[in-house]
Design a protein around this motif. Structure first.
Motif, PDB file in Angstrom:
ATOM      1  N   ASP A 246     108.234 -24.244  27.979  1.00 21.67           N
ATOM      2  CA  ASP A 246     109.597 -24.366  28.480  1.00 21.67           C
ATOM      3  C   ASP A 246     110.467 -25.109  27.468  1.00 21.67           C
ATOM      4  O   ASP A 246     111.635 -24.747  27.246  1.00 21.67           O
ATOM      5  CB  ASP A 246     109.596 -25.096  29.817  1.00 21.67           C
ATOM      6  CG  ASP A 246     110.984 -25.221  30.424  1.00 21.67           C
ATOM      7  OD1 ASP A 246     111.627 -24.176  30.655  1.00 21.67           O
ATOM      8  OD2 ASP A 246     111.427 -26.357  30.665  1.00 21.67           O
ATOM      9  N   GLN A 247     109.905 -26.149  26.832  1.00 21.20           N
ATOM     10  CA  GLN A 247     110.652 -26.884  25.812  1.00 21.20           C
ATOM     11  C   GLN A 247     110.961 -25.995  24.613  1.00 21.20           C
ATOM     12  O   GLN A 247     112.028 -26.097  24.010  1.00 21.20           O
ATOM     13  CB  GLN A 247     109.861 -28.112  25.366  1.00 21.20           C
ATOM     14  CG  GLN A 247     109.689 -29.183  26.427  1.00 21.20           C
ATOM     15  CD  GLN A 247     111.015 -29.738  26.912  1.00 21.20           C
ATOM     16  OE1 GLN A 247     111.883 -30.087  26.112  1.00 21.20           O
ATOM     17  NE2 GLN A 247     111.166 -29.819  28.234  1.00 21.20           N
ATOM     18  N   LEU A 248     110.029 -25.100  24.299  1.00 15.99           N
ATOM     19  CA  LEU A 248     110.257 -24.162  23.204  1.00 15.99           C
ATOM     20  C   LEU A 248     111.443 -23.246  23.510  1.00 15.99           C
ATOM     21  O   LEU A 248     112.270 -22.968  22.639  1.00 15.99           O
ATOM     22  CB  LEU A 248     108.995 -23.337  22.952  1.00 15.99           C
ATOM     23  CG  LEU A 248     109.093 -22.225  21.900  1.00 15.99           C
ATOM     24  CD1 LEU A 248     109.438 -22.811  20.527  1.00 15.99           C
ATOM     25  CD2 LEU A 248     107.785 -21.440  21.834  1.00 15.99           C
ATOM     26  N   SER A 249     111.526 -22.794  24.746  1.00 12.27           N
ATOM     27  CA  SER A 249     112.628 -21.900  25.130  1.00 12.27           C
ATOM     28  C   SER A 249     113.985 -22.601  25.068  1.00 12.27           C
ATOM     29  O   SER A 249     115.014 -21.953  24.907  1.00 12.27           O
ATOM     30  CB  SER A 249     112.386 -21.345  26.531  1.00 12.27           C
ATOM     31  OG  SER A 249     112.504 -22.366  27.512  1.00 12.27           O
ATOM     32  N   LYS A 250     113.980 -23.935  25.165  1.00  7.37           N
ATOM     33  CA  LYS A 250     115.230 -24.701  25.155  1.00  7.37           C
ATOM     34  C   LYS A 250     115.570 -25.264  23.780  1.00  7.37           C
ATOM     35  O   LYS A 250     116.682 -25.753  23.566  1.00  7.37           O
ATOM     36  CB  LYS A 250     115.133 -25.875  26.132  1.00  7.37           C
ATOM     37  CG  LYS A 250     114.924 -25.476  27.590  1.00  7.37           C
ATOM     38  CD  LYS A 250     114.702 -26.717  28.457  1.00  7.37           C
ATOM     39  CE  LYS A 250     114.471 -26.340  29.912  1.00  7.37           C
ATOM     40  NZ  LYS A 250     114.181 -27.542  30.748  1.00  7.37           N
ATOM     41  N   SER A 251     114.633 -25.217  22.862  1.00 11.96           N
ATOM     42  CA  SER A 251     114.813 -25.891  21.574  1.00 11.96           C
ATOM     43  C   SER A 251     115.850 -25.183  20.701  1.00 11.96           C
ATOM     44  O   SER A 251     115.871 -23.954  20.601  1.00 11.96           O
ATOM     45  CB  SER A 251     113.477 -25.949  20.830  1.00 11.96           C
ATOM     46  OG  SER A 251     113.650 -26.494  19.534  1.00 11.96           O
ATOM     47  N   ASN A 252     116.691 -25.982  20.064  1.00  6.40           N
ATOM     48  CA  ASN A 252     117.628 -25.445  19.078  1.00  6.40           C
ATOM     49  C   ASN A 252     117.397 -26.068  17.703  1.00  6.40           C
ATOM     50  O   ASN A 252     118.266 -26.040  16.832  1.00  6.40           O
ATOM     51  CB  ASN A 252     119.076 -25.687  19.527  1.00  6.40           C
ATOM     52  CG  ASN A 252     119.364 -27.157  19.799  1.00  6.40           C
ATOM     53  OD1 ASN A 252     118.562 -28.031  19.464  1.00  6.40           O
ATOM     54  ND2 ASN A 252     120.497 -27.424  20.429  1.00  6.40           N
ATOM     55  N   SER A 253     116.208 -26.645  17.530  1.00  2.00           N
ATOM     56  CA  SER A 253     115.813 -27.245  16.261  1.00  2.00           C
ATOM     57  C   SER A 253     114.663 -26.447  15.668  1.00  2.00           C
ATOM     58  O   SER A 253     113.641 -26.235  16.323  1.00  2.00           O
ATOM     59  CB  SER A 253     115.375 -28.703  16.468  1.00  2.00           C
ATOM     60  OG  SER A 253     114.635 -29.183  15.361  1.00  2.00           O
TER      61      SER A 253
END
Length: 325
Positions: A246-253
């Motif tokens: 889920d964090q991967l889907s939200k990451s912009n870095s």
């Protein structure tokens, strides 16, 4: 062995530096350069009463150095008795040369393992970096064999005086050597957790869980995230894996995404790794097209995921070929 002559009678003149146990320590800082410039490749004038000789001081030239069995053994004794006699760059070089020469079949693999046993006294980063960069080959070869436990104990023993639970605390870092101190800490923690030192795995898992419950952002130090993410997921289960996904889907870095992509392949549940492969091929996956190669790599690097990565590749070959060429 005799080297066959060049078709054009070329002779490569090789610059060398060397030191023996009888040389003044200042010799290491400004070594004299001499040349091997004859067809025999011999260098005369070396003190034959010295216990050992080390070539290519401080990694000054781009080649590896091999020694006879007696010299390797003498260098090992010196490292065991007082490793500081040999300068840190040369200690790093000796480890790297021994592992690579062993991997190439030029010397016995045990030479590098015997040489590296002194590391439990080593406090500098460069030798540990050389060891960390090479021991993974042994791990890859042995991880699914009955000998892996012996390798695990070997690495744990090397770390026993170096790894400390206090290493997780950034306040313990030497502010005058912050870059190398942080690099050394990351290398040691990666080895300690990767080879199953219980305190390290427990701490990494706890830090990952603290991130899962945090309401104020990610509390994990940036330079420790690769270690914590991988070991937190490996020690966890579905909840930890899905949180990271889920964090991967939200990451912009880009850097953070790469940390998460690698860590998701650390799971120890086969079905999660298969799901990861399936998600990576899905049209709506939170992965860029070029990330698929990294997904395969990280799953295949996991002993649980080796066959899964291969089977998924074979089963989806047509899709992979059409999409990635």
């Amino acid at each position: 062995d005799q080297v066959p002559p060049s078709d054009y009678n070329y002779i490569w003149k090789v610059p060398i530096t060397y030191a023996t146990n009888k040389d003044n320590p200042t010799h290491w800082d400004d070594p004299r350069v001499t040349w091997l410039d004859s067809q025999t490749g011999e260098r005369t004038g070396v003190d034959t009463t010295a216990d050992w000789i080390i070539g290519n001081l401080n990694c000054g030239f781009y080649y590896r150095v091999n020694y006879d069995e007696a010299t390797w053994a003498a260098i090992k004794r010196q490292l065991t008795n007082d490793h500081t006699v040999i300068k840190v760059n040369s200690r790093s070089q000796l480890i790297d040369d021994a592992f690579n020469l062993g991997r190439g079949g030029i010397i016995d693999q045990t030479v590098a393992l015997n040489l590296s046993s002194y590391l439990q006294k080593e406090n500098e980063w460069f030798p540990w970096r050389a060891f960390s960069g090479n021991i993974g080959y042994f791990s890859d070869m042995l991880v699914v064999t009955g000998s892996y436990g012996a390798l695990q104990k070997y690495v744990q023993n090397a770390l026993k005086n170096v790894y400390q639970d206090t290493m997780w605390d950034p306040s313990t870092l030497d502010p005058l050597k912050e870059h190398t101190a942080r690099s050394k800490r990351r290398t040691i923690l990666s080895l300690a957790c990767g080879y199953g030192i219980e305190g390290c795995v427990t701490r990494a898992s706890a830090l990952f869980k603290s991130w899962m419950t945090s309401t104020t952002g990610n509390p994990i130090e940036v330079d420790l995230r690769p270690v914590v993410y991988c070991n937190g997921i490996a020690a966890g289960g579905q909840a930890e894996w899905e949180f990271a996904y889920d964090q991967l889907s939200k990451s912009n870095s880009g850097a953070e995404s790469q940390n998460l992509i690698s860590a998701l392949g650390c799971a120890k549940q086969g079905w999660l790794l298969r799901r990861y492969m399936e998600e990576a091929l899905a049209e709506n996956a939170p992965l860029r097209r070029q990330d698929f190669r990294d997904v395969i790599r990280t799953v295949a690097a996991n002993s649980v995921g080796r066959n899964i990565a291969w089977e998924s590749f074979v089963e989806n070959y047509d899709t992979i070929f059409e999409r990635f060429g």
